[in-house]
Motif scaffolding. Sequence first.
Motif, PDB file in Angstrom:
ATOM      1  N   HIS A  85       0.868  -1.180   0.000  1.00 27.01           N
ATOM      2  CA  HIS A  85       0.000   0.000   0.000  1.00 27.01           C
ATOM      3  C   HIS A  85       0.904   1.229   0.000  1.00 27.01           C
ATOM      4  CE1 HIS A  85      -3.455  -2.543   0.662  1.00 27.01           C
ATOM      5  NE2 HIS A  85      -3.020  -2.941   1.832  1.00 27.01           N
ATOM      6  N   GLN A  86       1.360   1.624  -1.185  1.00 27.22           N
ATOM      7  CA  GLN A  86       2.371   2.662  -1.306  1.00 27.22           C
ATOM      8  C   GLN A  86       1.880   3.999  -0.777  1.00 27.22           C
ATOM      9  OE1 GLN A  86       5.600   3.456  -1.311  1.00 27.22           O
ATOM     10  NE2 GLN A  86       5.911   2.239  -3.146  1.00 27.22           N
ATOM     11  N   PHE A  87       2.665   4.595   0.115  1.00 34.70           N
ATOM     12  CA  PHE A  87       2.357   5.905   0.715  1.00 34.70           C
ATOM     13  C   PHE A  87       1.041   5.891   1.503  1.00 34.70           C
ATOM     14  CE2 PHE A  87       4.352   7.080  -3.538  1.00 34.70           C
ATOM     15  CZ  PHE A  87       5.642   7.075  -3.035  1.00 34.70           C
ATOM     16  N   GLY A  88       0.553   4.698   1.871  1.00 36.78           N
ATOM     17  CA  GLY A  88      -0.729   4.603   2.562  1.00 36.78           C
ATOM     18  C   GLY A  88      -1.917   4.561   1.630  1.00 36.78           C
ATOM     19  N   LEU A  89      -1.663   4.581   0.310  1.00 37.70           N
ATOM     20  CA  LEU A  89      -2.736   4.496  -0.685  1.00 37.70           C
ATOM     21  C   LEU A  89      -3.105   3.020  -0.873  1.00 37.70           C
ATOM     22  CD1 LEU A  89      -1.068   6.900  -3.265  1.00 37.70           C
ATOM     23  CD2 LEU A  89      -3.041   7.475  -1.831  1.00 37.70           C
ATOM     24  N   PRO A  90      -4.309   2.608  -0.509  1.00 38.49           N
ATOM     25  CA  PRO A  90      -4.647   1.180  -0.587  1.00 38.49           C
ATOM     26  C   PRO A  90      -4.602   0.651  -2.011  1.00 38.49           C
ATOM     27  CG  PRO A  90      -6.264   2.380   0.729  1.00 38.49           C
ATOM     28  CD  PRO A  90      -5.418   3.405   0.028  1.00 38.49           C
ATOM     29  N   CYS A  91      -3.918  -0.473  -2.192  1.00 34.64           N
ATOM     30  CA  CYS A  91      -3.953  -1.107  -3.509  1.00 34.64           C
ATOM     31  C   CYS A  91      -5.219  -1.962  -3.612  1.00 34.64           C
ATOM     32  CB  CYS A  91      -2.693  -1.933  -3.755  1.00 34.64           C
ATOM     33  SG  CYS A  91      -2.454  -3.329  -2.689  1.00 34.64           S
ATOM     34  N   ASP A  92      -5.523  -2.429  -4.797  1.00 32.87           N
ATOM     35  CA  ASP A  92      -6.771  -3.151  -5.057  1.00 32.87           C
ATOM     36  C   ASP A  92      -6.632  -4.599  -4.602  1.00 32.87           C
ATOM     37  OD1 ASP A  92      -9.150  -4.162  -5.968  1.00 32.87           O
ATOM     38  OD2 ASP A  92      -9.066  -3.131  -7.902  1.00 32.87           O
ATOM     39  N   MET A  93      -6.882  -4.829  -3.318  1.00 34.64           N
ATOM     40  CA  MET A  93      -6.653  -6.152  -2.742  1.00 34.64           C
ATOM     41  C   MET A  93      -7.627  -7.198  -3.274  1.00 34.64           C
ATOM     42  SD  MET A  93      -3.945  -6.125  -1.069  1.00 34.64           S
ATOM     43  CE  MET A  93      -4.175  -7.844  -0.603  1.00 34.64           C
ATOM     44  N   TYR A  94      -8.810  -6.779  -3.695  1.00 37.14           N
ATOM     45  CA  TYR A  94      -9.743  -7.755  -4.276  1.00 37.14           C
ATOM     46  C   TYR A  94      -9.120  -8.389  -5.509  1.00 37.14           C
ATOM     47  CZ  TYR A  94     -13.731  -9.708  -6.768  1.00 37.14           C
ATOM     48  OH  TYR A  94     -14.562 -10.555  -7.454  1.00 37.14           O
ATOM     49  N   GLU A  95      -8.553  -7.568  -6.380  1.00 39.17           N
ATOM     50  CA  GLU A  95      -7.945  -8.082  -7.603  1.00 39.17           C
ATOM     51  C   GLU A  95      -6.658  -8.844  -7.309  1.00 39.17           C
ATOM     52  OE1 GLU A  95      -9.183  -8.191 -10.558  1.00 39.17           O
ATOM     53  OE2 GLU A  95     -10.990  -7.090 -10.022  1.00 39.17           O
ATOM     54  N   VAL A  96      -5.864  -8.353  -6.351  1.00 42.14           N
ATOM     55  CA  VAL A  96      -4.637  -9.072  -5.975  1.00 42.14           C
ATOM     56  C   VAL A  96      -4.973 -10.479  -5.488  1.00 42.14           C
ATOM     57  CG1 VAL A  96      -2.727  -9.176  -4.326  1.00 42.14           C
ATOM     58  CG2 VAL A  96      -3.290  -7.007  -5.430  1.00 42.14           C
ATOM     59  N   ASN A  97      -5.919 -10.557  -4.573  1.00 48.96           N
ATOM     60  CA  ASN A  97      -6.292 -11.862  -4.012  1.00 48.96           C
ATOM     61  C   ASN A  97      -6.919 -12.771  -5.061  1.00 48.96           C
ATOM     62  OD1 ASN A  97      -5.408 -11.419  -1.333  1.00 48.96           O
ATOM     63  ND2 ASN A  97      -7.265 -10.268  -0.869  1.00 48.96           N
TER      64      ASN A  97
END
Length: 371
Positions: free
Chosen positions: A144-156
Amino acid sequence: MEGAGSGVQMKWKISLNKPCIDIQEHVAVGDVLKSGMLSQGKVVEEFEEKVRRYCGARYAVAVSSCTAGLYLALRNTTSMWDCRVAIPAFTFPAAQCCVKHFGGEMGVENIDVCDDTYNINIDDLARKLREDRLDPIEVVIPIHQFGLPCDMYEVNKVASSYDVNVIVDAACALGSTYKGEPVGKHGTAVFSFHGRKIVTTGEGGMVVTDDEELYDKIIEGRQFGRNSHGEFRGEGLNFKMSDLAAAVGCVQMEKLPEILRERAKVASIYNKELIHDDIIKPKMNGGTNWQSYVIRLKDEETRNKVLSEMRSIGIEVQIGSFDNSNGNCETSKLLANTTIALPIWPGLNESDTMMIANEISKRVKKYGNIK
């Protein structure tokens, strides 16, 4: 803060970050000193419980650093031998160093990021997983770069399709949310409490997980193989957090809502004032804690000139982050050469924030030849 390459201490008119520390932390540390129990003890347990409850996780383990937490999670998640780990290339190199520490047993597969979110590019991750079946990737560490949430639904989703484990590097993301839930609520994630993070203990980290078996292994791994019952049954070294550090962390967790509000105030001014075609702000995938405020400028030359001039007038700005792929990941290289982090912290007042935004805007206009 040391000047870039100078090796000397610089005094900034406005620093990049200031931890939110006051008399409450002093009192808490003093109470621990008076108690005589300075190493890992009840205060560490209290800090663990505060973070666990905030995130909504099943388990939390305090450790000496976020990197130590990544190390423990990684060594207890993979077979290690000939293992490859997928990591976004645009980031501080801690996760890559953690993998490389294992030598020839583990290798890094750099994944490019998206230019609009600064986070892992799902298409590039899927391509690497699909193409490398003879030498498969066993773990992906989204960040989660700089505290910006990445798209964990797509990652998972992608990771599940290839039976790949996920360990989230949430070093910067305590207080951020994804799909309305706190980062760290699901799966396994590791937070940092370094001095520039939202909540700080000076140095320190926390692993949160809903995996009981992994939790037990990390407990053993942080203290010479000693389990939660005090028995030396496993393997480990010394990755403990002290009660002194945890005392600061407990106070910081009580301040967290206020810290988030104050950072959001600063960010809202930047958002309003930094309006220019050559200033690109990131797209949000969720609620950010504004651990950093990072913008992208039009090219490397402009970024470097703005960086240098801002520092020359006493305003501490930094490059956004690093490209760990040595130029092999195109977007990561672009962002490493064009991003700049601006001061953001509780207590940075409106007039100073406006001044910073104005100084940035003036220089962007100058180097963009805007009349």
